[in-house]
Write a protein that holds these residues in place. Structure first.
Motif, PDB file in Angstrom:
ATOM      1  N   LEU A 127       0.840  -1.203   0.000  1.00 10.65           N
ATOM      2  CA  LEU A 127       0.000   0.000   0.000  1.00 10.65           C
ATOM      3  C   LEU A 127       0.880   1.261   0.000  1.00 10.65           C
ATOM      4  CD1 LEU A 127      -2.995   0.934   0.097  1.00 10.65           C
ATOM      5  CD2 LEU A 127      -2.709   1.191   2.559  1.00 10.65           C
ATOM      6  N   ALA A 128       1.983   1.208   0.745  1.00 13.37           N
ATOM      7  CA  ALA A 128       2.891   2.366   0.801  1.00 13.37           C
ATOM      8  C   ALA A 128       3.488   2.655  -0.576  1.00 13.37           C
ATOM      9  CB  ALA A 128       4.000   2.123   1.817  1.00 13.37           C
ATOM     10  N   ALA A 129       3.829   1.589  -1.309  1.00 16.68           N
ATOM     11  CA  ALA A 129       4.400   1.788  -2.648  1.00 16.68           C
ATOM     12  C   ALA A 129       3.361   2.426  -3.569  1.00 16.68           C
ATOM     13  CB  ALA A 129       4.894   0.460  -3.214  1.00 16.68           C
ATOM     14  N   ILE A 130       2.111   2.010  -3.435  1.00 16.29           N
ATOM     15  CA  ILE A 130       1.041   2.613  -4.236  1.00 16.29           C
ATOM     16  C   ILE A 130       0.925   4.107  -3.923  1.00 16.29           C
ATOM     17  CG2 ILE A 130      -1.484   2.699  -4.511  1.00 16.29           C
ATOM     18  CD1 ILE A 130      -1.510  -0.370  -4.284  1.00 16.29           C
ATOM     19  N   GLY A 131       1.072   4.439  -2.633  1.00 20.35           N
ATOM     20  CA  GLY A 131       0.870   5.822  -2.200  1.00 20.35           C
ATOM     21  C   GLY A 131       1.999   6.778  -2.544  1.00 20.35           C
ATOM     22  N   GLU A 132       3.172   6.252  -2.875  1.00 18.19           N
ATOM     23  CA  GLU A 132       4.298   7.141  -3.210  1.00 18.19           C
ATOM     24  C   GLU A 132       4.364   7.301  -4.729  1.00 18.19           C
ATOM     25  OE1 GLU A 132       6.211   9.576  -3.675  1.00 18.19           O
ATOM     26  OE2 GLU A 132       7.204   9.328  -1.714  1.00 18.19           O
ATOM     27  N   SER A 133       3.740   8.341  -5.240  1.00 15.68           N
ATOM     28  CA  SER A 133       3.701   8.492  -6.699  1.00 15.68           C
ATOM     29  C   SER A 133       4.935   9.192  -7.256  1.00 15.68           C
ATOM     30  CB  SER A 133       2.408   9.176  -7.125  1.00 15.68           C
ATOM     31  OG  SER A 133       2.006  10.093  -6.146  1.00 15.68           O
ATOM     32  N   LEU A 134       5.893   9.540  -6.389  1.00 15.68           N
ATOM     33  CA  LEU A 134       7.162  10.133  -6.818  1.00 15.68           C
ATOM     34  C   LEU A 134       6.957  11.356  -7.708  1.00 15.68           C
ATOM     35  CD1 LEU A 134       9.198   6.853  -7.623  1.00 15.68           C
ATOM     36  CD2 LEU A 134       9.472   8.319  -5.615  1.00 15.68           C
ATOM     37  N   ASN A 135       6.043  12.217  -7.281  1.00 17.20           N
ATOM     38  CA  ASN A 135       5.813  13.449  -8.033  1.00 17.20           C
ATOM     39  C   ASN A 135       6.826  14.537  -7.691  1.00 17.20           C
ATOM     40  OD1 ASN A 135       3.629  12.541  -9.542  1.00 17.20           O
ATOM     41  ND2 ASN A 135       2.188  12.964  -7.874  1.00 17.20           N
ATOM     42  N   GLY A 136       7.569  14.318  -6.619  1.00 18.95           N
ATOM     43  CA  GLY A 136       8.648  15.246  -6.269  1.00 18.95           C
ATOM     44  C   GLY A 136       9.978  14.652  -6.709  1.00 18.95           C
ATOM     45  N   SER A 163      11.211  18.124  -9.343  1.00 24.55           N
ATOM     46  CA  SER A 163       9.979  18.547  -8.674  1.00 24.55           C
ATOM     47  C   SER A 163       8.728  18.051  -9.390  1.00 24.55           C
ATOM     48  CB  SER A 163       9.960  20.071  -8.555  1.00 24.55           C
ATOM     49  OG  SER A 163      10.192  20.631  -9.825  1.00 24.55           O
ATOM     50  N   SER A 164       8.914  17.180 -10.395  1.00 22.45           N
ATOM     51  CA  SER A 164       7.722  16.609 -11.035  1.00 22.45           C
ATOM     52  C   SER A 164       8.050  15.244 -11.636  1.00 22.45           C
ATOM     53  CB  SER A 164       7.206  17.543 -12.119  1.00 22.45           C
ATOM     54  OG  SER A 164       8.186  17.678 -13.126  1.00 22.45           O
ATOM     55  N   ALA A 165       6.974  14.497 -11.923  1.00 26.70           N
ATOM     56  CA  ALA A 165       7.135  13.166 -12.511  1.00 26.70           C
ATOM     57  C   ALA A 165       7.354  13.307 -14.023  1.00 26.70           C
ATOM     58  CB  ALA A 165       5.880  12.346 -12.233  1.00 26.70           C
ATOM     59  N   PRO A 166       7.960  12.306 -14.665  1.00 26.68           N
ATOM     60  CA  PRO A 166       8.130  12.387 -16.127  1.00 26.68           C
ATOM     61  C   PRO A 166       6.764  12.275 -16.804  1.00 26.68           C
ATOM     62  CG  PRO A 166       8.760  10.211 -15.340  1.00 26.68           C
ATOM     63  CD  PRO A 166       8.469  11.038 -14.118  1.00 26.68           C
ATOM     64  N   LYS A 167       6.634  12.914 -17.970  1.00 26.87           N
ATOM     65  CA  LYS A 167       5.356  12.874 -18.696  1.00 26.87           C
ATOM     66  C   LYS A 167       5.097  11.486 -19.286  1.00 26.87           C
ATOM     67  CE  LYS A 167       4.286  17.479 -18.761  1.00 26.87           C
ATOM     68  NZ  LYS A 167       5.049  17.720 -17.500  1.00 26.87           N
ATOM     69  N   ARG A 168       6.154  10.837 -19.747  1.00 22.82           N
ATOM     70  CA  ARG A 168       6.003   9.509 -20.346  1.00 22.82           C
ATOM     71  C   ARG A 168       7.277   8.701 -20.124  1.00 22.82           C
ATOM     72  NH1 ARG A 168       6.885  13.377 -23.962  1.00 22.82           N
ATOM     73  NH2 ARG A 168       4.684  13.856 -24.150  1.00 22.82           N
ATOM     74  N   THR A 169       7.199   7.409 -20.412  1.00 25.74           N
ATOM     75  CA  THR A 169       8.391   6.572 -20.284  1.00 25.74           C
ATOM     76  C   THR A 169       9.162   6.602 -21.599  1.00 25.74           C
ATOM     77  OG1 THR A 169       7.124   4.654 -21.020  1.00 25.74           O
ATOM     78  CG2 THR A 169       7.299   4.965 -18.642  1.00 25.74           C
ATOM     79  N   ILE A 170      10.452   6.283 -21.534  1.00 27.47           N
ATOM     80  CA  ILE A 170      11.248   6.210 -22.767  1.00 27.47           C
ATOM     81  C   ILE A 170      10.911   4.910 -23.490  1.00 27.47           C
ATOM     82  CG2 ILE A 170      13.152   7.636 -21.917  1.00 27.47           C
ATOM     83  CD1 ILE A 170      14.756   4.956 -21.549  1.00 27.47           C
ATOM     84  N   GLU A 171      11.220   4.838 -24.751  1.00 27.54           N
ATOM     85  CA  GLU A 171      11.087   3.586 -25.511  1.00 27.54           C
ATOM     86  C   GLU A 171      12.088   2.583 -24.922  1.00 27.54           C
ATOM     87  OE1 GLU A 171       9.482   2.352 -28.395  1.00 27.54           O
ATOM     88  OE2 GLU A 171       8.124   4.065 -28.051  1.00 27.54           O
ATOM     89  N   GLY A 172      11.649   1.366 -24.721  1.00 24.47           N
ATOM     90  CA  GLY A 172      12.602   0.341 -24.281  1.00 24.47           C
ATOM     91  C   GLY A 172      13.119   0.567 -22.881  1.00 24.47           C
ATOM     92  N   TRP A 173      12.260   0.427 -21.883  1.00 25.67           N
ATOM     93  CA  TRP A 173      12.725   0.565 -20.495  1.00 25.67           C
ATOM     94  C   TRP A 173      12.819  -0.807 -19.821  1.00 25.67           C
ATOM     95  CZ3 TRP A 173       8.853  -1.086 -17.190  1.00 25.67           C
ATOM     96  CH2 TRP A 173       7.514  -1.017 -17.675  1.00 25.67           C
ATOM     97  N   HIS A 174      12.536  -1.853 -20.557  1.00 29.36           N
ATOM     98  CA  HIS A 174      12.682  -3.194 -19.976  1.00 29.36           C
ATOM     99  C   HIS A 174      12.992  -4.217 -21.065  1.00 29.36           C
ATOM    100  CE1 HIS A 174       8.659  -4.602 -21.350  1.00 29.36           C
ATOM    101  NE2 HIS A 174       8.337  -3.340 -21.215  1.00 29.36           N
ATOM    102  N   PHE A 175      13.615  -5.306 -20.635  1.00 31.83           N
ATOM    103  CA  PHE A 175      13.884  -6.435 -21.528  1.00 31.83           C
ATOM    104  C   PHE A 175      13.701  -7.727 -20.746  1.00 31.83           C
ATOM    105  CE2 PHE A 175      16.769  -9.823 -22.676  1.00 31.83           C
ATOM    106  CZ  PHE A 175      16.435 -10.062 -24.006  1.00 31.83           C
ATOM    107  N   PRO A 176      13.004  -8.732 -21.205  1.00 28.31           N
ATOM    108  CA  PRO A 176      12.257  -8.680 -22.478  1.00 28.31           C
ATOM    109  C   PRO A 176      10.943  -7.952 -22.256  1.00 28.31           C
ATOM    110  CG  PRO A 176      12.023 -10.846 -21.431  1.00 28.31           C
ATOM    111  CD  PRO A 176      12.883 -10.039 -20.515  1.00 28.31           C
TER     112      PRO A 176
END
Ligand code: ZN
Length: 442
Positions: A149-158, A429-442
């Motif tokens: 639940l704590a991980a859900i609550g930390e949206s890392l907006n800062g 001071s803010s979250a990224p707008k989107r993820t980069i292409e290819g942030w995981h494999f596979p």
């Protein structure tokens, strides 16, 4: 389409497994059934100072968007994957998973903050889960529900950082990690300070590889997803990488430290940032650790700089009564052997007290240091016999070996959450707008 947040924690044991690995498995599985990710997986380090913490005290959250008709399949996939991969046979491992089906409410964000900075109880988590119609499943004692639940609550907006983690194949688990240390040095030279804590500068030790039997080959931390992926591509290895993934984290953000306005407000197990004046000369205890005390008008507290903290220990040794400092670190409760103690992670020297020594005058005839003949009886030179009742003791200002400023424990003994020196001025001071292409494999 619905939004869904999946938080889980406490799946590993000191010997095996890793909650981040389960997250990486889930990203592959969920991607293949048509789930889209709203954000990078979040790796949230919780209060490192709690008495019952799991190994790294890191909880995970996946944030996704999907069709309504996929919900059941997603929930089953997550529960199965945790059940198969968690270290359920280990006594202290009590996995938990939480599913939240809408935007994260402020109350869960507040709960998360308390989990990172203080102490919470499982019933508080269960109350919130019920109130916001989330679903939760606990294995065994289910304590992992708290972290989930704590991980859900930390949206890392800062402020936040990134970590790319590469995982080993099963046959290599428990064997020495085969990566070229020279490639780590090169990577560090080319990418720092945008990556950090790759190598301990004092000992030269490589810090990106853990030493246990867990599935992590290495983890590289940095300021943005591009730089950690680039750094990962620079590592030369002689063993296969089964998978890798980029996490967004609260590593290196100091988010566990709570600023308190006075020493009386310091509570056991709640990491603090507090100011005080040094009241006792630092003393070295067994093991080379340094203990000193600070106080303000409300009270007094001990501070400890442990020997492995390197620089911090060296600096603490040279403090003196009257110095004004800001102390940062976890708080150990008092016991029969010691009083309440801040275990220093960092320290800021705000004001240095003048340090003086009092000396007898020198002989005006021969220059030798004179002897006192007793209180107000003057001085006598032992060499030439010169006597004087006019001369007075000299107050000599000693040069301080310290400079004002911020001192942080050496990277090899930094906690996951400790903000390293190179991150000052790079806070987000803010979250990224989107993820980069290819942030995981596979
Ligand atoms: Zn003399």
């Amino acid at each position: 389409m619905v939004e869904m947040h999946i938080g889980f924690d406490d799946t590993d044991s000191p010997k095996r497994g890793c909650t981040t690995y389960i997250a990486a498995l889930l990203v592959e599985k969920l991607s293949s059934i048509g789930v889209s990710f709203i954000d990078y997986p979040h790796l949230i380090r919780l209060n490192p100072n709690v008495p019952w913490k799991t190994r790294g005290n890191g909880a995970l959250c996946l944030r996704i968007r999907c069709n309504d008709n996929l919900l059941d399949k997603i929930i089953i996939t997550v529960i199965d994957t945790i059940e198969v991969n968690a270290e359920l046979n280990y006594e202290g491992t009590d996995p938990g998973v939480v599913f939240l089906f809408h935007k994260v409410p402020q109350e869960i964000k507040d709960f998360s903050k308390r989990t990172v900075q203080g102490l919470v109880e499982q019933r508080q988590a269960l109350k919130l889960i019920k109130r916001f119609k989330a679903e939760a499943l606990g294995f065994k004692k289910g304590r992992g529900i708290i972290g989930g639940l704590a991980a859900i609550g930390e949206s890392l907006n800062g402020d936040h950082t990134y970590e790319i983690i590469a995982y080993r194949t099963p046959e290599n688990l428990g064997t020495p990690r085969k990566i070229h240390s020279s490639s780590v040095t090169e990577m560090n030279e080319k990418t720092s300070p945008f990556t950090f804590n790759n190598i301990d500068p004092e000992t030269g030790r490589i810090l990106i590889t853990p030493r246990g039997p867990d599935p992590i080959l290495y983890g590289i931390r940095g300021e943005n997803p591009e730089v950690v992926r680039l750094a990962h591509e620079m590592i030369r290895r002689e063993e296969p990488v089964e998978r890798w993934m980029i996490f967004r984290t609260n590593h290196g953000t100091d988010s566990h430290l709570r600023k308190v306005s006075s020493i009386v407000k310091i509570q056991p197990y709640k990491p603090v940032d507090v100011q005080g004046v040094v009241t006792k000369e630092p003393r070295v205890i067994q093991g080379g650790h340094i203990i000193f005390s600070i106080r303000d008008e409300t009270g007094e507290v001990d501070c400890a700089a442990y020997e492995p903290t390197g620089t911090l220990c060296q600096i603490s040794k040279n403090l003196t009564v009257g110095d004004l400092i800001e102390a940062f670190g976890g708080v150990r409760p008092s016991s029969s052997k010691h009083s309440k103690t801040i275990n220093l992670e960092k320290m800021r020297i705000l004001k240095l007290a003048p340090k003086t020594t009092i000396l007898n005058p020198t002989c005006p005839d021969c220059g030798r240091r004179m002897k006192s003949m007793g209180t107000r009886k003057g001085f006598r030179c032992k060499k030439c016999g010169f006597r004087s009742s006019q001369l007075e003791k000299l107050v000599v200002k000693e040069e301080r070996k310290l400079k004002k400023g911020l001192y942080i424990t050496s990277p090899r003994s930094q906690r996951h959450l400790t903000k390293p020196l190179c991150r000052y001025g790079r806070e987000k001071s803010s979250a990224p707008k989107r993820t980069i292409e290819g942030w995981h494999f596979p």
